[in-house]
Design an enzyme around this catalytic site. Structure first.
Site, PDB file in Angstrom:
ATOM      1  N   CYS A 302       0.686  -1.544   0.262  1.00  0.00           N
ATOM      2  CA  CYS A 302      -0.229  -0.185  -0.465  1.00  0.00           C
ATOM      3  C   CYS A 302       1.119   1.350   0.215  1.00  0.00           C
ATOM      4  O   CYS A 302       0.275   2.504  -0.482  1.00  0.00           O
ATOM      5  CB  CYS A 302      -1.234  -0.019   1.389  1.00  0.00           C
ATOM      6  SG  CYS A 302      -0.594  -0.290   2.202  1.00  0.00           S
TER       7      CYS A 302
HETATM    8  C1  UN1 Z   1       1.377  -2.119   3.095  1.00  0.00           C
HETATM    9  O1  UN1 Z   1       1.591  -2.339   2.618  1.00  0.00           O
HETATM   10  O2  UN1 Z   1      -0.089  -3.063   4.564  1.00  0.00           O
HETATM   11  O3  UN1 Z   1       6.648   0.353   5.113  1.00  0.00           O
HETATM   12  C2  UN1 Z   1       1.978  -2.201   4.823  1.00  0.00           C
HETATM   13  C3  UN1 Z   1       5.617  -0.352   4.178  1.00  0.00           C
HETATM   14  C4  UN1 Z   1       5.807  -1.705   4.801  1.00  0.00           C
HETATM   15  C5  UN1 Z   1       4.642  -1.514   4.878  1.00  0.00           C
HETATM   16  C6  UN1 Z   1       3.256  -1.833   4.412  1.00  0.00           C
HETATM   17  N1  UN1 Z   1       6.377  -2.030   5.677  1.00  0.00           N
HETATM   18  O4  UN1 Z   1       6.544  -0.554   3.357  1.00  0.00           O
END
Ligand code: UN1
Length: 537
Positions: A302
């Site tokens: 995300c």
């Molecule tokens: C997600 O994609 O739901 O900072 C979390 C980051 C990861 C967490 C992503 N440690 O990209």
């Protein structure tokens, strides 16, 4: 004594795990008796495990088990709960390499990233272990004598959790560990892409001493399955809190159900994360940052980079250098080589959704900078591809240019290895482009100019911002969450998530031995006649 893991032969070197639901401390199959396969994303032949396809009855049973465990667990002293959470971290550390290999095998994340993901669980456990010795309330002065005021954090009850496959253990730990630390009990529906990781996480929690019924795991589908059943249990009054990580579309539905039940869910939704590279940036560092942000995990985070916003004087060089790096990276079966930058799409749905974006980009009038597109096959595979491309959903990295704020391409989360380049002239245009999408999860700006750093931090609409680093990089003790379509303002991780799993309880204790009413019986004394300062006029 620890239970033996049940497995069955699956024709591969590693046997497949027989996953069961974990309800009230017992392993159970789904009432319907139906099971589904979890196949390695890298190689759809390797059945990593089979798991129960649960429905309403199974979820209700899990809610009842969680409710039964709640009184004793919420009454357990917080430092004792913290100790158990800490032991989860120790057990995960003990199994770190094996768990990392399993993350790599089940969902197709590179070993480097898989180890990082498992480390995130350890960090989270250690952070919340010590929170068990804080969970501070306040002592507050009253308006009246012989009366004391206090605030306490109280747990909420049964927390339902629905998580995605791209972070199959780190993100669940962000939810489960603070929820149980603060005294709640949990019903968790893991992603159907990663039931084996979830099952082993459950086994580790049991090994660490999490009592029966405090965490319950129910496997199955989201829409039309166990995920939807969890939401139905909010309407039935069996769940007091929902925490969801997934798409904005599903997040809206979760929000509707919780809203009508007067609950505040934790919603961690999509992103279209911008990265700005200004003309004075360290280009070497920024190119590597764009490569990892955009293409690591095949863009299925995300926090992945969406809109790459390049300042005109450096745009041509930046695009050329990024394209060169894209021609050098290794793509392929992450279980076969540690040098692979990214592996497969996690499932067919993500692959099909990624493929749809090409039509959108063409209709928008954007231009493809990369040459080969779509699915990688034996016929078109790059020379350094690792493994058998036909065994999983592998796709070429994609780079678009000529993207503008009025295009769908700049507004839509694509969730794949694709970056859309927008070109701008100077800081003001760069900031406007960075704020053009309706999402606001993460963001990044590369510059050496302190004034621009300050202006970017103040002007960007996002829950997270990196200066001279990738759009990723959440740490266990920092707040994680977004603005706009990326969430509802709740935060995970650090001290901030504690607010998501507790409510404040205001208590007053009156030892005056007589009725004294706030506001009405308060003695503020009299104000004297105003001092005459007219001689100064
Ligand atoms: C997600 O994609 O739901 O900072 C979390 C980051 C990861 C967490 C992503 N440690 O990209």
């Amino acid at each position: 004594m620890a239970r033996k893991l049940q497995t069955q032969a699956n024709g591969n070197l590693t046997p497949s795990v027989i996953v069961r639901n974990w309800v009230g401390g017992e392993e159970r199959d789904a009432t319907g008796g139906v099971r589904f396969d979890s196949r390695s994303a890298s190689n759809q032949v390797d059945v990593v495990g089979t798991a129960p396809l649960s429905g309403m009855e199974d979820v209700e049973a899990a809610c009842r088990a969680a409710a039964a465990a709640y009184p004793a667990w919420s009454a357990t002293p917080a430092p004792v709960r913290g100790e158990i959470v800490g032991r989860i971290g120790e057990a995960i550390s003990h199994h770190k390499e094996l768990l990392s290999k399993l993350v790599c095998r089940e969902i197709g994340k590179s070993m480097k990233e898989s180890r990082g993901e498992v480390q995130e669980v350890i960090d989270t456990a250690h952070f919340f272990q010590s929170e068990g010795r804080r969970l501070y309330g306040q002592t507050v002065h009253s308006e009246m004598p012989n009366k004391e005021l206090f605030t306490y954090r109280r747990s909420l009850g049964v927390a339902g959790m629905i998580t995605a496959g791209n972070f199959p253990i780190a993100v669940p730990s962000w939810k489960i560990l603070p929820a149980i630390l603060t005294g709640n009990t949990v019903v968790w529906k893991p992603s159907e892409d990663a039931p084996v990781i979830a099952y082993l996480f459950g086994r580790i929690m049991e090994e660490a001493g999490v009592p029966a019924g405090v965490v319950n795991i129910v496997h199955g589908a989201g829409g039309g399955g166990a995920g939807e059943a969890i939401l139905a249990c909010v309407d039935k009054g069996l769940i007091q809190k929902i925490s969801f990580t997934g798409s904005t579309a599903v997040g809206r539905k979760v929000g509707e159900v919780c809203g009508r039940n007067l609950q505040i869910p934790s919603l961690e939704l999509g992103g279209k994360n911008p990265m700005v590279v200004l003309r004075d940036a360290n280009i070497d560092v920024a190119v590597e940052g764009a490569l990892f942000s955009g293409y690591g995990t095949a863009g299925q985070r995300c926090t992945s980079l969406g809109n790459l916003i390049l300042d005109k004087p450096i745009a041509a060089e930046f695009k050329a250098r990024l394209l060169k790096r894209l021609s050098e990276i290794k793509i392929g079966d992450v279980t076969k080589s540690e040098d692979v930058l990214y592996g497969p799409m996690i499932n067919q749905r993500f692959y099909e959704n990624f493929m749809k974006h090409f039509e959108m980009g063409k209709a928008d009038g954007a231009r493809l900078l990369t040459e080969k597109h779509g699915r990688i096959t034996k016929e078109n595979a790059p020379a350094n591809f690792v493994g058998d491309p036909d065994a999983g959903y592998y796709v070429f990295p994609t780079l678009w240019e000529g993207v503008t704020a009025d295009m769908k391409l700049s507004q839509t989360e694509i969730f794949g290895p694709v970056v859309t380049v927008m070109e701008v002239d100077g800081f003001a245009e760069a900031l406007a482009a960075a704020n053009c999408a309706p999402y606001g999860l993460s963001s990044s700006c590369y510059t050496m100019n302190p004034t621009d750093i300050l202006r970017f931090k103040n002007g960007i609409h996002a829950g997270m911002t990196s200066i001279n680093n990738t759009t990723n990089g959440a740490e266990a003790h920092m707040p994680f969450g977004g603005v706009g379509w990326s969430g509802n303002g709740t935060r995970e991780s650090g001290v901030w998530v504690i607010d998501a799993y507790t409510r404040w309880h205001a208590v007053n204790e009156d030892l005056a031995g007589k009725l004294q009413l706030a506001q009405m019986d308060v003695d503020f004394g009299e104000t004297k006649e105003p001092t005459d300062l007219s001689f100064l006029a």
